[in-house]
Motif scaffolding. Structure first.
Motif, PDB file in Angstrom:
ATOM      1  N   ALA A 130     -30.972 -12.784  -1.544  1.00  0.00           N
ATOM      2  CA  ALA A 130     -29.524 -12.622  -1.338  1.00  0.00           C
ATOM      3  C   ALA A 130     -29.236 -11.308  -0.616  1.00  0.00           C
ATOM      4  CB  ALA A 130     -28.793 -12.672  -2.681  1.00  0.00           C
ATOM      5  N   GLY A 131     -29.976 -10.257  -0.957  1.00  0.00           N
ATOM      6  CA  GLY A 131     -29.807  -8.965  -0.297  1.00  0.00           C
ATOM      7  C   GLY A 131     -30.178  -9.026   1.180  1.00  0.00           C
ATOM      8  N   VAL A 132     -31.254  -9.733   1.491  1.00  0.00           N
ATOM      9  CA  VAL A 132     -31.672  -9.888   2.889  1.00  0.00           C
ATOM     10  C   VAL A 132     -30.583 -10.629   3.659  1.00  0.00           C
ATOM     11  CG1 VAL A 132     -33.298 -11.092   4.423  1.00  0.00           C
ATOM     12  CG2 VAL A 132     -34.162  -9.800   2.464  1.00  0.00           C
ATOM     13  N   GLN A 133     -30.079 -11.713   3.095  1.00  0.00           N
ATOM     14  CA  GLN A 133     -29.072 -12.516   3.786  1.00  0.00           C
ATOM     15  C   GLN A 133     -27.736 -11.781   3.908  1.00  0.00           C
ATOM     16  OE1 GLN A 133     -29.316 -16.154   1.466  1.00  0.00           O
ATOM     17  NE2 GLN A 133     -30.712 -17.057   2.964  1.00  0.00           N
ATOM     18  N   ALA A 134     -27.459 -10.842   3.016  1.00  0.00           N
ATOM     19  CA  ALA A 134     -26.206 -10.089   3.072  1.00  0.00           C
ATOM     20  C   ALA A 134     -26.301  -8.867   3.990  1.00  0.00           C
ATOM     21  CB  ALA A 134     -25.808  -9.637   1.670  1.00  0.00           C
ATOM     22  N   THR A 140     -26.939  -9.695  12.443  1.00  0.00           N
ATOM     23  CA  THR A 140     -27.150  -9.418  13.862  1.00  0.00           C
ATOM     24  C   THR A 140     -28.324 -10.235  14.394  1.00  0.00           C
ATOM     25  OG1 THR A 140     -26.291  -7.183  13.564  1.00  0.00           O
ATOM     26  CG2 THR A 140     -27.606  -7.589  15.544  1.00  0.00           C
ATOM     27  N   LEU A 141     -29.384 -10.302  13.620  1.00  0.00           N
ATOM     28  CA  LEU A 141     -30.557 -11.095  14.006  1.00  0.00           C
ATOM     29  C   LEU A 141     -30.177 -12.563  14.159  1.00  0.00           C
ATOM     30  CD1 LEU A 141     -33.675 -11.209  14.421  1.00  0.00           C
ATOM     31  CD2 LEU A 141     -33.861 -11.567  11.973  1.00  0.00           C
ATOM     32  N   LEU A 142     -29.380 -13.076  13.237  1.00  0.00           N
ATOM     33  CA  LEU A 142     -28.955 -14.478  13.295  1.00  0.00           C
ATOM     34  C   LEU A 142     -28.130 -14.748  14.545  1.00  0.00           C
ATOM     35  CD1 LEU A 142     -27.969 -15.391   9.626  1.00  0.00           C
ATOM     36  CD2 LEU A 142     -29.864 -16.294  10.966  1.00  0.00           C
ATOM     37  N   GLU A 143     -27.293 -13.800  14.923  1.00  0.00           N
ATOM     38  CA  GLU A 143     -26.459 -13.976  16.113  1.00  0.00           C
ATOM     39  C   GLU A 143     -27.315 -14.123  17.369  1.00  0.00           C
ATOM     40  OE1 GLU A 143     -23.837 -10.616  16.224  1.00  0.00           O
ATOM     41  OE2 GLU A 143     -22.767 -11.257  14.422  1.00  0.00           O
ATOM     42  N   GLU A 147     -29.739 -21.657  17.387  1.00  0.00           N
ATOM     43  CA  GLU A 147     -29.731 -22.563  16.250  1.00  0.00           C
ATOM     44  C   GLU A 147     -29.937 -21.825  14.932  1.00  0.00           C
ATOM     45  OE1 GLU A 147     -31.898 -26.221  16.746  1.00  0.00           O
ATOM     46  OE2 GLU A 147     -32.006 -25.925  18.898  1.00  0.00           O
ATOM     47  N   ALA A 148     -29.369 -20.638  14.812  1.00  0.00           N
ATOM     48  CA  ALA A 148     -29.573 -19.808  13.626  1.00  0.00           C
ATOM     49  C   ALA A 148     -29.050 -20.472  12.357  1.00  0.00           C
ATOM     50  CB  ALA A 148     -28.908 -18.450  13.815  1.00  0.00           C
TER      51      ALA A 148
END
Length: 170
Positions: A130-134, A140-143, A147-148
């Motif tokens: 959860a900490g990684v995803q928050a 920024t990496l997902l952006e 297809e993130a």
């Protein structure tokens, strides 16, 4: 027609992040054995062929080179050293992953015998995930990734996997 003969809820017991190239790289038992052999020390194709032969898996050096090429394409090995010997270049390979294998495959009834530690560790890892995803850097990496949306959980687990590899290596 009657109901199903068997129906049960199947619980996921292990998580592995893997892409098609890595799956192909791991698809051959010889390549798995090569990764195991390379975990001892960097080796040339010739040294790997000799080590495989000593373990009862005789392979020609050309076959080992083919397997190394497949493992390189999958990102599972890299050339770690190159030396010139009598005008020829010898490449030494090292794994980029640490593969653990055990003849017993797994501890019998591990889930039952270690239920408490699995539950405690699972809760801790859920907080880390959860900490990684928050984390804003994760967003920024997902952006930047195509297809993130499909890969959010995969990318978070890859980050945790890389962090675990770093922890094991230190």
């Amino acid at each position: 027609m009657s109901g199903p003969l068997i129906e049960k809820q199947v619980r996921i017991r292990r998580v592995t992040t893997i892409g098609p190239q890595v799956a192909q790289g791991l698809a051959d038992p010889a390549r798995l054995r090569i990764l195991e052999v390379l975990s001892q020390k960097p080796m040339t194709a010739e040294e790997i062929a000799k080590a495989l032969g000593g373990a009862g898996m005789k392979k020609a050096t050309t076959t080992v080179r083919h397997h190394l090429e497949t493992l390189k394409k999958a990102g599972l090995v890299e050339a770690s050293r190159m030396v010139e010997v009598r005008g020829a270049v010898m490449k030494y390979y090292s794994p980029t992953i640490r593969a653990y294998a055990c003849e017993a495959q797994s501890v019998p009834d591990l889930d039952a015998r270690a239920a408490r530690i699995i539950a405690d560790t699972g809760a801790k890892l859920a907080r880390v995930l959860a900490g990684v995803q928050a984390d804003k850097r994760f967003a920024t990496l997902l952006e930047k990734e195509k297809e993130a949306g499909k890969c959010k959980e995969f990318l978070a687990l890859e980050i945790m996997n890389a962090a675990l590899a770093r922890a094991i290596s230190s």
